[in-house]
Design a protein around this motif. Structure first.
Motif, PDB file in Angstrom:
ATOM      1  N   ILE A 197       9.102  30.119  -4.526  1.00 27.48           N
ATOM      2  CA  ILE A 197       8.252  30.760  -5.541  1.00 27.48           C
ATOM      3  C   ILE A 197       9.012  30.842  -6.858  1.00 27.48           C
ATOM      4  O   ILE A 197      10.197  31.168  -6.880  1.00 27.48           O
ATOM      5  CB  ILE A 197       7.843  32.183  -5.073  1.00 27.48           C
ATOM      6  N   ASP A 198       8.312  30.570  -7.959  1.00 34.25           N
ATOM      7  CA  ASP A 198       8.924  30.631  -9.284  1.00 34.25           C
ATOM      8  C   ASP A 198       8.830  32.057  -9.810  1.00 34.25           C
ATOM      9  O   ASP A 198       7.968  32.380 -10.618  1.00 34.25           O
ATOM     10  CB  ASP A 198       8.201  29.632 -10.205  1.00 34.25           C
ATOM     11  N   TRP A 199       9.722  32.934  -9.338  1.00 39.39           N
ATOM     12  CA  TRP A 199       9.657  34.364  -9.666  1.00 39.39           C
ATOM     13  C   TRP A 199       9.757  34.598 -11.160  1.00 39.39           C
ATOM     14  O   TRP A 199       9.130  35.510 -11.694  1.00 39.39           O
ATOM     15  CB  TRP A 199      10.759  35.136  -8.946  1.00 39.39           C
ATOM     16  N   ALA A 200      10.561  33.769 -11.826  1.00 46.11           N
ATOM     17  CA  ALA A 200      10.813  33.985 -13.256  1.00 46.11           C
ATOM     18  C   ALA A 200       9.526  33.886 -14.062  1.00 46.11           C
ATOM     19  O   ALA A 200       9.378  34.501 -15.116  1.00 46.11           O
ATOM     20  CB  ALA A 200      11.834  32.968 -13.762  1.00 46.11           C
ATOM     21  N   ALA A 201       8.557  33.105 -13.563  1.00 46.68           N
ATOM     22  CA  ALA A 201       7.319  32.903 -14.301  1.00 46.68           C
ATOM     23  C   ALA A 201       6.320  34.039 -14.070  1.00 46.68           C
ATOM     24  O   ALA A 201       5.241  34.041 -14.652  1.00 46.68           O
ATOM     25  CB  ALA A 201       6.695  31.567 -13.888  1.00 46.68           C
ATOM     26  N   LEU A 202       6.691  34.955 -13.191  1.00 45.59           N
ATOM     27  CA  LEU A 202       5.715  35.975 -12.780  1.00 45.59           C
ATOM     28  C   LEU A 202       6.041  37.357 -13.331  1.00 45.59           C
ATOM     29  O   LEU A 202       7.197  37.678 -13.617  1.00 45.59           O
ATOM     30  CB  LEU A 202       5.645  36.036 -11.251  1.00 45.59           C
ATOM     31  N   GLU A 203       5.000  38.152 -13.434  1.00 42.06           N
ATOM     32  CA  GLU A 203       5.092  39.520 -13.914  1.00 42.06           C
ATOM     33  C   GLU A 203       5.633  40.374 -12.752  1.00 42.06           C
ATOM     34  O   GLU A 203       4.993  40.459 -11.712  1.00 42.06           O
ATOM     35  CB  GLU A 203       3.661  39.922 -14.275  1.00 42.06           C
ATOM     36  N   PRO A 204       6.818  40.993 -12.929  1.00 43.91           N
ATOM     37  CA  PRO A 204       7.350  41.782 -11.808  1.00 43.91           C
ATOM     38  C   PRO A 204       6.692  43.161 -11.757  1.00 43.91           C
ATOM     39  O   PRO A 204       6.210  43.661 -12.777  1.00 43.91           O
ATOM     40  CB  PRO A 204       8.836  41.905 -12.143  1.00 43.91           C
ATOM     41  N   GLN A 205       6.679  43.750 -10.593  1.00 42.10           N
ATOM     42  CA  GLN A 205       6.179  45.112 -10.449  1.00 42.10           C
ATOM     43  C   GLN A 205       7.199  45.912  -9.673  1.00 42.10           C
ATOM     44  O   GLN A 205       7.526  45.564  -8.537  1.00 42.10           O
ATOM     45  CB  GLN A 205       4.833  45.107  -9.731  1.00 42.10           C
ATOM     46  N   HIS A 206       7.689  46.986 -10.310  1.00 43.29           N
ATOM     47  CA  HIS A 206       8.728  47.778  -9.667  1.00 43.29           C
ATOM     48  C   HIS A 206       8.132  48.988  -8.983  1.00 43.29           C
ATOM     49  O   HIS A 206       7.092  49.485  -9.379  1.00 43.29           O
ATOM     50  CB  HIS A 206       9.767  48.209 -10.702  1.00 43.29           C
ATOM     51  N   GLY A 207       8.825  49.431  -7.975  1.00 43.81           N
ATOM     52  CA  GLY A 207       8.394  50.636  -7.275  1.00 43.81           C
ATOM     53  C   GLY A 207       8.803  51.876  -8.056  1.00 43.81           C
ATOM     54  O   GLY A 207       9.402  51.779  -9.128  1.00 43.81           O
ATOM     55  N   ASP A 208       8.448  53.050  -7.520  1.00 43.37           N
ATOM     56  CA  ASP A 208       8.811  54.308  -8.171  1.00 43.37           C
ATOM     57  C   ASP A 208      10.314  54.528  -8.046  1.00 43.37           C
ATOM     58  O   ASP A 208      10.933  54.171  -7.055  1.00 43.37           O
ATOM     59  CB  ASP A 208       8.095  55.480  -7.484  1.00 43.37           C
ATOM     60  N   ASP A 209      10.885  55.157  -9.091  1.00 47.10           N
ATOM     61  CA  ASP A 209      12.295  55.505  -9.045  1.00 47.10           C
ATOM     62  C   ASP A 209      12.427  56.951  -9.496  1.00 47.10           C
ATOM     63  O   ASP A 209      12.142  57.247 -10.659  1.00 47.10           O
ATOM     64  CB  ASP A 209      13.086  54.557  -9.952  1.00 47.10           C
ATOM     65  N   PRO A 210      12.821  57.869  -8.658  1.00 43.72           N
ATOM     66  CA  PRO A 210      13.193  57.664  -7.248  1.00 43.72           C
ATOM     67  C   PRO A 210      11.958  57.500  -6.359  1.00 43.72           C
ATOM     68  O   PRO A 210      10.896  58.007  -6.682  1.00 43.72           O
ATOM     69  CB  PRO A 210      13.896  58.987  -6.907  1.00 43.72           C
ATOM     70  N   PRO A 211      12.115  56.759  -5.269  1.00 40.36           N
ATOM     71  CA  PRO A 211      10.999  56.584  -4.336  1.00 40.36           C
ATOM     72  C   PRO A 211      10.643  57.893  -3.644  1.00 40.36           C
ATOM     73  O   PRO A 211      11.532  58.663  -3.301  1.00 40.36           O
ATOM     74  CB  PRO A 211      11.525  55.554  -3.339  1.00 40.36           C
ATOM     75  N   GLU A 212       9.329  58.136  -3.472  1.00 38.14           N
ATOM     76  CA  GLU A 212       8.897  59.354  -2.772  1.00 38.14           C
ATOM     77  C   GLU A 212       8.656  59.018  -1.306  1.00 38.14           C
ATOM     78  O   GLU A 212       7.831  58.177  -0.980  1.00 38.14           O
ATOM     79  CB  GLU A 212       7.609  59.897  -3.404  1.00 38.14           C
ATOM     80  N   PRO A 213       9.395  59.662  -0.400  1.00 39.23           N
ATOM     81  CA  PRO A 213       9.258  59.330   1.026  1.00 39.23           C
ATOM     82  C   PRO A 213       7.853  59.627   1.544  1.00 39.23           C
ATOM     83  O   PRO A 213       7.147  60.447   0.981  1.00 39.23           O
ATOM     84  CB  PRO A 213      10.277  60.241   1.712  1.00 39.23           C
ATOM     85  N   LEU A 214       7.475  58.944   2.621  1.00 39.14           N
ATOM     86  CA  LEU A 214       6.187  59.217   3.256  1.00 39.14           C
ATOM     87  C   LEU A 214       6.283  60.445   4.161  1.00 39.14           C
ATOM     88  O   LEU A 214       5.360  61.226   4.248  1.00 39.14           O
ATOM     89  CB  LEU A 214       5.725  58.009   4.072  1.00 39.14           C
ATOM     90  N   SER A 215       7.418  60.568   4.858  1.00 37.41           N
ATOM     91  CA  SER A 215       7.550  61.685   5.793  1.00 37.41           C
ATOM     92  C   SER A 215       8.118  62.900   5.095  1.00 37.41           C
ATOM     93  O   SER A 215       9.002  62.812   4.253  1.00 37.41           O
ATOM     94  CB  SER A 215       8.460  61.321   6.967  1.00 37.41           C
ATOM     95  N   TRP A 216       7.565  64.042   5.501  1.00 39.83           N
ATOM     96  CA  TRP A 216       8.018  65.307   4.977  1.00 39.83           C
ATOM     97  C   TRP A 216       9.434  65.609   5.448  1.00 39.83           C
ATOM     98  O   TRP A 216      10.137  66.410   4.873  1.00 39.83           O
ATOM     99  CB  TRP A 216       7.050  66.380   5.485  1.00 39.83           C
ATOM    100  N   MET A 217       9.847  64.962   6.528  1.00 36.71           N
ATOM    101  CA  MET A 217      11.163  65.221   7.103  1.00 36.71           C
ATOM    102  C   MET A 217      12.250  64.313   6.514  1.00 36.71           C
ATOM    103  O   MET A 217      13.419  64.462   6.819  1.00 36.71           O
ATOM    104  CB  MET A 217      11.135  65.050   8.624  1.00 36.71           C
ATOM    105  N   THR A 218      11.849  63.327   5.697  1.00 38.50           N
ATOM    106  CA  THR A 218      12.835  62.418   5.122  1.00 38.50           C
ATOM    107  C   THR A 218      13.400  63.003   3.840  1.00 38.50           C
ATOM    108  O   THR A 218      12.638  63.326   2.920  1.00 38.50           O
ATOM    109  CB  THR A 218      12.189  61.055   4.813  1.00 38.50           C
ATOM    110  N   GLU A 219      14.726  63.152   3.778  1.00 34.46           N
ATOM    111  CA  GLU A 219      15.351  63.713   2.586  1.00 34.46           C
ATOM    112  C   GLU A 219      15.245  62.724   1.432  1.00 34.46           C
ATOM    113  O   GLU A 219      14.777  63.041   0.350  1.00 34.46           O
ATOM    114  CB  GLU A 219      16.834  64.022   2.854  1.00 34.46           C
ATOM    115  N   ARG A 220      15.730  61.512   1.672  1.00 31.72           N
ATOM    116  CA  ARG A 220      15.638  60.494   0.625  1.00 31.72           C
ATOM    117  C   ARG A 220      15.688  59.106   1.238  1.00 31.72           C
ATOM    118  O   ARG A 220      16.092  58.925   2.392  1.00 31.72           O
ATOM    119  CB  ARG A 220      16.761  60.655  -0.408  1.00 31.72           C
TER     120      ARG A 220
END
Lengths: 421, 624
Positions: free
Chosen positions: B210-233
């Protein structure tokens, strides 16, 4: 004192319901039933202080909004649990005119009650353990009858202009809701950026339209029960033949003998979406026959109540003086039997509509004139109005919700308000 | 003769099966999970992501009942995003893209760490029925007879599964895996109503081409929010994905080759998922749309496979290659595995009780895609409920039903919709399906459900303790926020103008005022700054929705009187006077469990409900 439900939790007065317990239409007395935790408060709002329980009291009913006198009624107050539903209940015995019933229903809504769903009184009675076995067995039939009536009514309305208007709104709301939901649910899809703003704008437009419609008030409450047009004329000018020709079936007995129609014969016609009761009346003449005299009395009363009078003359006879005496500014003048003789060019300075019920000549023109008159009187020339008190709180709910929120039904509208902050 | 005996046997190791087995075991039932291959337990058959709008709510709810899907996704997550961040907290949906291998590993590790749970790679072919018609165990392909107090079937798309690529068909439950034919026949023999549905998956691409350089990147949230309530980070390295779009050439290609598509060529009769359509569907149904968005999601940190989210397809392989090559950035992309459509049997979920137990076969539970749903989250939600109820059922006959109401949880909405209304297409959760969505936020799932889970016995000690501490802190903070007040002048001084009506407003009101800056509130009520972020967020959301939620709660109380009135399982609707034939049929098909649920059935009239109410009353023994 705050209104308390049996659980001790506060409930809204909207949980208080009312319905006409007597049949719809004209009657000497109309009985309005009221039930729910707010029944006492609602009754007080209309009738002043509460009467002694289970004692009939004569009260003046006033509109809680402006104090207008609505009716002088017999009022019964039956506090729960010793009432039919087990809840606080009341009965209002009103004078049975359509206007009175409509105005009281309107005032009850203003006081916070809402129209009952079919079978709702029974359901409440059941939920409060107020039904015994015999009562319960009898009630299934009652519910069926209630539903059948409801269905007929719904069908009649669905065919009309009001139904078309509401269906249009419903469709528009569904479309707006769909777009709003798409905006919420499918953020990752490639949706137009201004979707939200466009929905809000369209919703505001629809809201204004509904507000205008509500302001219209009870103008076409009469649409629900329909209009009444009365046919008057001398004996044997062919009133019944005309009615039958318009109805397309043998509704009235037609014979060549004068005075055949001794009472009022009614058919309901769909004239351009408006249900119109066409009342054929006994011929106006001096009569020794007691039954026929009563028929004539009824004919005259019908004419007074009718939204419009159709005065019928015969082309082959001089205009009947008794009928001429009843002509008013709103009367439609028709000359029948034009197949037997030419119609006069004017009757009492009016140009009559010439028809021949026997051959069908001129009937289309008459039908068109009637439809036009019906549309005008039902207020459909501008827009369809509200026909029952039930519509008003619902439409009002929508207006309210969208005011805060945007599109959708009231519930979703509220959701959206906060969700899409 | 039985070869062995367990409290609960779970058939299937997907998201529903894993969750069901874990929940049953947490409730103390000795639980055996049986599946075709033990290595594929926790496999993500389709997209490598968990959560989303509505779906993220379900994940948080399963987590609140101490389920495993959220913890597994946190352990495997390589790209987190809170969807609808710009909208109100009620409709925000957490989503995580996961490393496929890490996810599978995490699920298997969590299951292995659950006491009382055993897993085996043995396909199940048949059920053992007791004399009373109740299910008493399973028979494996090897002929082993295993007794069980309750059985949960979670076979997903494996019931008579058939894969379509162009006009080629292969019987399979997932690519390269055999379908379950024997079980389908067993369910048919039990008289369960079966119907066909279909779903699909896109081709997988080689990321190195895949030609990544030609594509629009999409970044995740920083800091990522965990799905589980029990996950610290989140500890995994995070990666970006990229976006590309279809174009006129793509659409032309698809239109010209529709006859090579299994769906449009007539090879498939099952109804597909409306909210996850194939690219063929999108091009046909939204003909005026010039382009469709495609997310290129990595399937793992050490895996070059890329999942092109948005081009699920059953077109013939050469056409798939041409379609991919028509997309910007994918001109030279190599397809590792073609996309396909899969058709499978599902059971009409109206045959189930609200506990997901089969009405006609006591002690047999169904969960997941077999009930006509689509998605890992919907499957996991049903799994946890079936597991909890199966454990209760295995423990004794008089076990009370463990059911969540529509007002309590999206899980309640899901199950109620399924067992009451049935499905006409694969069912996907949407926030719009809930009439209580302001109260059912993803971020308050624990406060809504963990206490219930503790009562059911499916919540472990660690989460129970954490939950109770949190709940107490929130309650205390809310009480203080409602009490602590400031004058309009003080509000104005803090940059938060309110009406100068002389009325003092509380910190709670201030938190709910739209447009009031955060630091403004904190200037007025400095102690809010010291609250843990989760507690403050909870207060804010409560304050924001308070007026609406109160109105809704009042409506709910009115409904509850009827909601609670039970309709016996054996009620003969034909014996009720005053019910029309149509009403009888509607009620009979759905078999609502309460008068309230009968009222929610589409097309059932108020008059029918009244007749039903009257009948129920007269059936009751009378003591008056």
């Amino acid at each position: 004192m705050p209104v308390q439900a049996e659980s001790g939790a506060p409930v809204s007065a909207a949980d208080t319901i009312f319905a006409l317990a007597s049949g719809a239409g004209r009657a000497a007395i109309a009985v309005m039933r009221l039930s729910g935790p707010g029944a006492g408060a609602v009754l007080t709002a209309l009738a002043g202080r509460l009467p002694t329980p289970r004692m009939a009291s004569l009260r003046r009913l006033r509109d809680p909004r402006d104090g207008d006198l609505l009716d002088e009624a017999l009022v019964l107050w039956m506090p729960g649990p010793a009432s039919y539903t087990g809840e606080d209940s009341a009965e209002l015995h009103l004078h049975g005119g359509r206007a009175v019933v409509a105005a009281v229903a309107d005032a009850l809504v203003a006081a916070g009650a809402r129209p009952a769903e079919p079978g709702e009184f029974t359901r409440r009675a059941f939920l409060h353990g107020r039904l015994d076995l015999t009562a319960a067995e009898g009630i299934a039939d009652l519910i069926e009858a209630e539903t059948a009536a409801q269905r007929r009514q719904a069908l009649r309305q669905a065919g009309g202009a009001l139904g078309t208007l509401y269906a249009g709104w419903a469709e528009q709301l569904t479309r707006l809701l769909a777009r709003q939901e798409a905006f919420i649910e499918f953020e990752e899809e490639d949706l137009p950026d201004d979707l939200d703003a466009r929905v809000a704008e369209e919703a505001a437009g629809l809201r204004a339209e509904m507000a205008a419609h509500l302001a219209d008030g009870a103008r076409s409450e009469r649409l629900r029960e329909g209009l009444c047009f009365a046919i008057l004329g001398a004996p044997n000018v062919g009133k019944s033949s005309l009615l039958n020709a318009l109805a397309g079936r043998e509704a009235a007995i037609v014979s060549a003998r004068a005075g055949t129609t001794r009472d009022v014969v009614e058919v309901v016609l769909d004239l351009g979406g408006v249900p119109v009761t066409l009342a054929d009346t006994a011929g106006l003449r001096e009569s020794a026959d007691e039954i026929e005299q009563e028929g004539i009395r009824r004919a005259l009363r019908r004419a007074e109540e009718a939204e419009m009078v159709i005065a019928v003359f015969a082309a082959d006879a001089p205009p009947d003086p008794a009928t001429l005496a009843l002509l008013g500014p709103e009367t439609l003048v028709v000359v029948n039997k034009c197949d037997l003789a030419p119609a006069p060019s004017a009757i009492a300075d009016r140009v009559p509509l010439a028809v021949a019920a026997r051959t069908g000549a001129g009937l289309e023109a008459l039908r068109a004139r009637l439809a036009e008159a019906a549309a005008l009187r039902a207020g459909l020339t501008a827009a369809a109005g509200l026909t029952r008190p039930r519509h008003a709180p619902q439409a009002a709910g929508h207006g309210d919700a969208r005011g805060a929120a945007g599109p959708g039904d009231a519930r979703r509208g509220r959701d959206r308000a906060a969700a899409g902050r | 003769m039985l070869d062995e005996r367990w409290d609960v046997v779970v058939v299937g190791g997907g998201h529903a099966g894993a969750e069901a087995a874990a929940a049953a075991a947490r409730c103390g039932a000795r639980t055996l999970l049986l599946t075709h291959r033990i290595e594929t337990i926790g496999e993500m058959s389709c997209n490598p992501a968990v959560g989303g709008i509505g779906k993220g709510h379900l994940v948080r709810e399963v987590d609140a009942l101490d389920g495993i899907i959220a913890r597994a996704a946190d352990a495997a997550g390589i790209h987190f995003k809170l969807l609808n961040r710009s909208k109100g907290p009620a409709v925000r949906g957490p989503r995580a893209q996961a490393d496929r291998a890490l996810f599978r590993t995490a699920v298997q590790a969590l299951l292995r760490a659950t006491p009382g749970l055993e897993m085996r790679g043995e396909p199940v072919e048949d059920l053992i029925l007791g004399g009373d018609g109740a299910v008493a165990g399973v028979v494996t392909a090897a002929g082993k007879r295993i007794g069980a107090g309750a059985v949960v079937i979670t076979t997903g798309t494996f019931l008579r599964g058939e894969i379509h690529i162009g006009d080629r068909r292969t019987p399979a439950g997932r690519v390269g895996e055999a379908p379950a034919i024997g079980l389908a026949l067993t369910l048919e023999r039990l008289g369960l109503p079966l119907a066909r549905l279909k779903t699909g998956t896109p081709p997988r691409l080689d990321g190195r081409t895949i030609d990544w350089a030609a594509l629009e990147p999409q970044h995740g949230d920083d800091p990522p929010e965990p799905l589980s309530w029990m996950t610290e980070r989140i500890t995994n390295r995070q990666v970006a994905c990229a976006i590309t779009y279809t174009n006129a050439a793509t659409h032309e290609l698809i239109r010209a080759n529709l006859h090579h598509s299994a769906v449009y060529g007539g090879g498939i009769s099952g109804v597909g998922p409306r909210y996850c359509p194939s690219i063929e569907d999108k091009v046909v149904r939204f003909a005026d749309k010039m382009r469709h968005q495609i997310f290129l999601e990595r399937e793992g940190l050490d895996d070059d496979t890329v999942y092109p989210n948005g081009i699920s397809t059953s077109l013939a392989e050469p056409v798939q290659a041409a379609v991919v090559a028509s997309l910007p950035g994918l001109e030279r992309a190599v397809i590792l595995r073609p996309g396909y459509a899969i058709e499978y049997d599902h059971v009409d979920p109206r045959a189930l009780r609200p506990t997901l137990e089969v009405r006609a076969a006591p002690r047999l539970f169904l969960a997941g895609q077999i009930n006509g749903t689509t998605g890992y989250e919907e499957a996991a939600a049903q799994g946890v409920m079936a597991g909890v109820n199966a454990a209760a059922r295995a423990g004794g006959t008089a076990a009370p039903d463990r059911v969540l109401s529509r007002g309590e949880a999206y899980i309640g909405v899901l199950v109620d919709d399924l067992v009451l209304q049935g499905v006409t297409e694969p069912y996907r959760m949407l926030t719009a399906r809930s009439e209580h969505r302001l109260a059912l936020r993803a971020d308050n799932a624990g406060l809504r459900l963990t206490e219930t889970g503790i009562a059911w016995g499916c919540v472990g000690a660690e989460r129970a303790a954490a939950h109770r501490t949190f709940a107490a802190t929130v309650a205390e903070a809310e009480a203080r926020a409602r009490q602590d007040q400031a004058t309009p002048t003080a509000f104005a001084a803090a940059g938060a103008p309110v009406n100068h009506d002389g009325r003092r407003r509380s910190a709670f009101e201030a938190l709910g005022l739209p447009g009031l800056p955060e630091d403004g509130v904190a200037t007025l009520f400095p102690w809010l700054r010291d609250l843990p972020p989760r507690v403050l967020a909870e207060l804010r959301a409560r304050a924001l929705y308070a007026p609406y939620v109160e109105r809704q709660a009042a409506e709910l109380r009115v409904l509850e009187r009827e909601e609670r009135l039970p309709i016996p399982d054996d009620l003969d609707f034909a014996a009720i006077p005053g019910l029309s034939l149509e009403m009888r049929q509607r009620l009979d098909r759905a078999r609502p469990a309460t008068l309230g649920s009968a009222g929610r059935l589409a097309g059932v009239t108020p008059a029918a409900i009244a007749a039903l109410a009257v009948h129920l009353r007269t059936r009751e023994p009378r003591f008056t």
